[in-house]
Write a protein that holds these residues in place. Structure first.
Motif, mmCIF file in Angstrom:
data_model
loop_
_atom_site.group_PDB
_atom_site.id
_atom_site.type_symbol
_atom_site.label_atom_id
_atom_site.label_comp_id
_atom_site.label_asym_id
_atom_site.label_seq_id
_atom_site.Cartn_x
_atom_site.Cartn_y
_atom_site.Cartn_z
ATOM 1 N N GLU A 1 0.829 -1.192 0.000
ATOM 2 C CA GLU A 1 0.000 0.000 0.000
ATOM 3 C C GLU A 1 0.875 1.259 0.000
ATOM 4 N N PRO A 2 0.322 2.410 -0.386
ATOM 5 C CA PRO A 2 1.106 3.649 -0.298
ATOM 6 C C PRO A 2 1.593 3.880 1.131
ATOM 7 N N HIS A 3 2.854 4.247 1.275
ATOM 8 C CA HIS A 3 3.461 4.421 2.600
ATOM 9 C C HIS A 3 3.278 3.150 3.433
ATOM 10 N N ASN A 4 3.525 2.030 2.803
ATOM 11 C CA ASN A 4 3.204 0.733 3.394
ATOM 12 C C ASN A 4 4.039 0.401 4.623
ATOM 13 N N HIS A 5 3.371 -0.211 5.604
ATOM 14 C CA HIS A 5 4.027 -0.922 6.693
ATOM 15 C C HIS A 5 3.622 -2.389 6.572
ATOM 16 N N ASN A 6 4.500 -3.283 6.948
ATOM 17 C CA ASN A 6 4.175 -4.711 6.918
ATOM 18 C C ASN A 6 3.419 -5.062 8.199
ATOM 19 N N ASP A 7 2.115 -4.892 8.150
ATOM 20 C CA ASP A 7 1.325 -4.878 9.387
ATOM 21 C C ASP A 7 -0.019 -5.584 9.271
ATOM 22 N N SER B 1 7.964 -6.273 12.976
ATOM 23 C CA SER B 1 8.524 -6.347 14.328
ATOM 24 C C SER B 1 8.096 -5.170 15.189
ATOM 25 N N GLY B 2 7.611 -4.086 14.574
ATOM 26 C CA GLY B 2 7.149 -2.926 15.316
ATOM 27 C C GLY B 2 5.639 -2.863 15.437
ATOM 28 N N HIS B 3 4.969 -3.987 15.202
ATOM 29 C CA HIS B 3 3.510 -4.016 15.222
ATOM 30 C C HIS B 3 3.007 -5.188 16.057
ATOM 31 N N ILE C 1 6.824 -19.730 17.637
ATOM 32 C CA ILE C 1 5.889 -18.602 17.551
ATOM 33 C C ILE C 1 6.245 -17.585 18.622
ATOM 34 N N VAL C 2 6.301 -16.312 18.232
ATOM 35 C CA VAL C 2 6.459 -15.217 19.191
ATOM 36 C C VAL C 2 5.401 -14.171 18.871
ATOM 37 N N GLU C 3 4.443 -14.019 19.781
ATOM 38 C CA GLU C 3 3.450 -12.954 19.651
ATOM 39 C C GLU C 3 4.048 -11.671 20.210
ATOM 40 N N ARG C 4 3.642 -10.497 19.637
ATOM 41 C CA ARG C 4 4.181 -9.217 20.106
ATOM 42 C C ARG C 4 3.068 -8.184 20.282
ATOM 43 N N LEU D 1 13.288 -1.497 8.983
ATOM 44 C CA LEU D 1 13.171 -0.420 9.965
ATOM 45 C C LEU D 1 11.991 -0.695 10.891
ATOM 46 N N LEU D 2 12.143 -0.350 12.160
ATOM 47 C CA LEU D 2 11.144 -0.687 13.171
ATOM 48 C C LEU D 2 9.748 -0.210 12.804
ATOM 49 N N HIS D 3 9.613 1.052 12.370
ATOM 50 C CA HIS D 3 8.290 1.606 12.104
ATOM 51 C C HIS D 3 7.613 0.919 10.924
ATOM 52 N N ILE D 4 8.379 0.319 10.054
ATOM 53 C CA ILE D 4 7.839 -0.303 8.850
ATOM 54 C C ILE D 4 7.721 -1.817 9.006
ATOM 55 N N SER D 5 8.648 -2.412 9.699
ATOM 56 C CA SER D 5 8.690 -3.860 9.862
ATOM 57 C C SER D 5 7.523 -4.370 10.692
#
Length: 667
Positions: free
Chosen positions: A415-421, A461-463, A565-568, A455-459
């Motif tokens: 998506e535009p300005h996508n994060h993997n979330d 791993s930051g969600h 599995i690691v939930e965050r 990057l944390l904000h995009i990965s």
């Protein structure tokens, strides 16, 4: 699909517009007298004080220089903040001095305005270096980015407002630079720019700003007609990025940006054509206009997926105009943003906040009980449910019910300005996103370069999404959330949704299927004052033969074993351990308690220091639940085979802060 706006352009005789000539270009909201009168209104007092303080400082200090060293920073180091801060400060000074110069008793302001206009006309480029590649001359000449377009629009409106008092040479310089930098490459030479067909904010901002400047400055009627046709084409491209649900994949901040400039051009074109050309019509436009109210959770806090912030300044002029044109129901208290709140100091928002802000269209969030109790964006894949709780601390909440909400994100990872979330969710209580989304990070060269998903904000791993077999979510259109269920009660009090997120984890070799279920409703049992969210993640594994002695669980995140599995969960609040199997996040007005099965999941919280979009330090607390086995009710296996399914079920209870209760999933 035939576009009614394009049809209307062909139906209107060109002579009808041509005959209006330059006299049509004196638009009602570009009148110096009306602007000065509006600035004296009591609801604008704070805004005017803010503008005047900025302008007085600008009159005393020399205009900051966009030096060669600043210009080269981006290509040399990837740093863009220093240049942009200076660039936007120059725009802010120009905007505020233009407002101060409305006062005929301030000749010093008018003289400073002329100097500033002259200075901006002399800039090497109106574009940002971050949009110019390596910044060589061949990348500068004739290039038009967001901010070159914003600049020509700003200059056009300022000289239009002050046309009777500005030195004619200054006005001609502005016209000359607008012709050289914008009109010639765009309308006369018809160069191709990537944003002309973009289905996101660039087409609306670039096309709309250049189009508005053309309506105000162009004297060649043939080129003026070309500009209208060109701009409408850009606006159609912009609208193609929206579904019929009106959802903005870029998030609320970019809704303000893209749809804001779409609206600004639409209103100028409507007035210029005396109502014959109207882009603000149709059910899709109405749905897009409603987006900010649907994603507003409470207290000025919004759903902030993608590159948006939780606290967003919605221009009061924009909302007021939409209320007038499309019947938008504004269930927010009136708030007129200050220019200094906008790091880009955008003239378009400022002028229209002054001219269009209408207190009469604003409601009261608490009294109106929320016009939108929840909404499912069918095209976008976002689900939102909202409710309210009685708070025992009436002093802290001013006697108002405590607003609670959940938001769930589907969509895809291109998506535009996508994060993997995919599968990301937000838990909101009392104006605060307690389980949150990190929003936008600091824009640097790396933020938009290959490998940005690290990057944390995009990965992921930051969600609030899992790590599966040591694998984060992948980027790309193929990583898509398939909505299996999405049901929202009419009163918004209950939401049930299920997403299939398998395609987000192609690197998880043993994963056969991953689904995430959300069940949101008023809590049953225990405290009746809360709302509960049950989240159930099911990981189905591919069958694999194992010996009776072979272990089949792992807590090592680097292990690609089938049951790793690691939930965050992400929050700005550090959680506290209530007891084994129970965590609690203490917000300002409410608490979120999480109950989990401590026999199968091990908890760990880490502090992550980063910076936000404005380079302000922020700390997130990432809480992880790692699968530790052993075999139990959470695993289902065939004789001689590895477990076929791992289940993570957690229960969140959201309550007013003074009404905490301990809960457990073992009931």
């Amino acid at each position: 699909m035939v576009n009614p706006v394009e049809d209307s352009i062909h139906e209107v005789e060109n002579e009808n517009i041509n005959q209006r000539g330059n006299e049509s270009k004196v638009l009602s909201y570009l009148s110096a007298d009306r602007l000065l009168e509006k600035l004296s209104r009591p609801e604008l007092a704070t805004l005017y004080t803010d503008l005047k303080a900025y302008a007085e400082r600008a009159l005393k200090e020399p205009m900051p220089s966009l030096s060669f060293r600043l210009y080269r920073q981006f290509s040399d180091t990837g740093e863009r903040k220093a240049y942009e801060q200076t660039y936007f400060d120059r725009r802010g000074r120009l905007a505020t001095v233009a407002m101060l110069a409305l006062d005929t008793d301030r000749p010093d302001a008018l003289q400073a305005l002329e100097e500033m206009l002259w200075d901006v006309c002399g800039e090497y480029t109106w574009c940002l270096p971050a949009h110019l590649g390596t910044g060589e001359i061949n990348q500068v000449d004739g290039n038009i980015d967001l901010f070159a377009a914003e600049t020509v629009h700003m200059l056009a409106e300022i000289v239009n407002i002050h046309t009777e008092r500005l030195d004619r040479l200054v006005i001609e310089r502005v016209r000359s630079e607008a012709e050289r930098r914008i009109f010639t490459p765009l309308y006369r030479e018809q160069r191709k720019f990537h944003w002309q067909t973009a289905d996101h904010n660039w087409s609306a901002v670039c096309g709309g700003c250049c189009g508005m400047a053309a309506l105000l400055l162009l004297e060649d009627e043939f080129t003026l007609q070309e500009s209208i046709s060109h701009t409408v084409s850009c606006m159609n491209a912009f609208l193609s990025g929206y579904g019929e649900d009106g959802g903005c994949a870029e998030g609320i901040g970019y809704w303000v940006y893209g749809f804001g400039y779409f609206t600004y051009y639409a209103e100028m074109l409507r007035e210029y054509s005396e109502g014959e050309l109207n882009l603000l019509t149709g059910s899709k436009i109405t749905a897009i206009a409603a987006f900010p109210l649907r994603v507003h959770l409470s207290g000025g806090t919004f759903v902030n997926y993608s590159d948006s912030s939780e606290q967003e300044e919605i221009p009061s002029g924009l909302l007021s105009l939409l209320a007038s044109r499309v019947g938008l129901q504004v269930d927010l208290p009136l708030h007129i943003p200050l220019l200094t709140y906008d790091p880009c100091h955008r003239w378009a928002h400022l002028l229209r906040n002054v001219m269009w802000s209408d207190p009469a269209v604003y409601g009261d969030e608490g009294a109106s009980a929320q016009a939108e109790r929840g909404f499912i964006f069918q095209n976008l894949g976002w689900m939102i449910a909202k409710g309210s709780l009685d708070s025992p601390d009436t002093k802290r909440t001013n006697g108002e019910p405590l607003q609670v909400a959940i938001s769930v994100k589907g969509g895809h990872n291109d998506e535009p300005h996508n994060h993997n979330d995919l599968g990301q969710f937000i838990i909101h209580c009392g104006g605060e996103n307690i389980l949150c989304d990190p929003g936008a990070g600091l824009y640097t060269q790396a933020y938009f370069a290959p490998g940005r998903e690290q990057l944390l904000h995009i990965s992921s791993s930051g969600h609030n999404v899992p790590l599966i077999e040591g694998q984060e979510q992948s980027s790309g259109r193929q990583a898509q959330a398939h909505v299996l269920e999405a049901k929202l009660a009419e009163d918004g009090g209950e939401l049930n949704t299920t997403l299939d997120l398998t395609s987000a984890y192609p690197g998880a070799a043993s994963l056969a299927c991953y689904t995430r279920q959300f069940h949101w409703k008023r809590a049953s049992g225990g405290s009746s004052s809360g709302v509960e969210l049950r989240l159930i993640d099911r990981f189905r594994w591919k069958s694999r033969m194992v010996s009776s002695a072979e272990p089949f669980s792992s807590v090592d995140e680097s292990d690609a074993g089938y049951s790793s599995i690691v939930e965050r969960w992400m929050s700005r609040v550090q959680p506290e351990v209530v007891k084994s199997g129970n965590l609690c996040w203490q917000g300002v007005h409410g608490t979120v308690q999480m109950a989990y099965d401590a026999n199968h999941w091990q908890v760990f919280t880490e502090a992550i220091d980063t910076v936000d979009h404005d380079n302000i330090p922020v700390t997130f607390y990432r809480t992880s639940l790692s699968w530790i086995g052993p075999v139990g009710d959470n695993d289902h296996r065939l004789e001689g085979h590895a477990p076929l399914e791992t289940v993570c079920e957690v229960r969140f209870i959201i309550e007013p802060k003074m009404g905490e209760t301990e809960v457990s999933i073992h009931e």
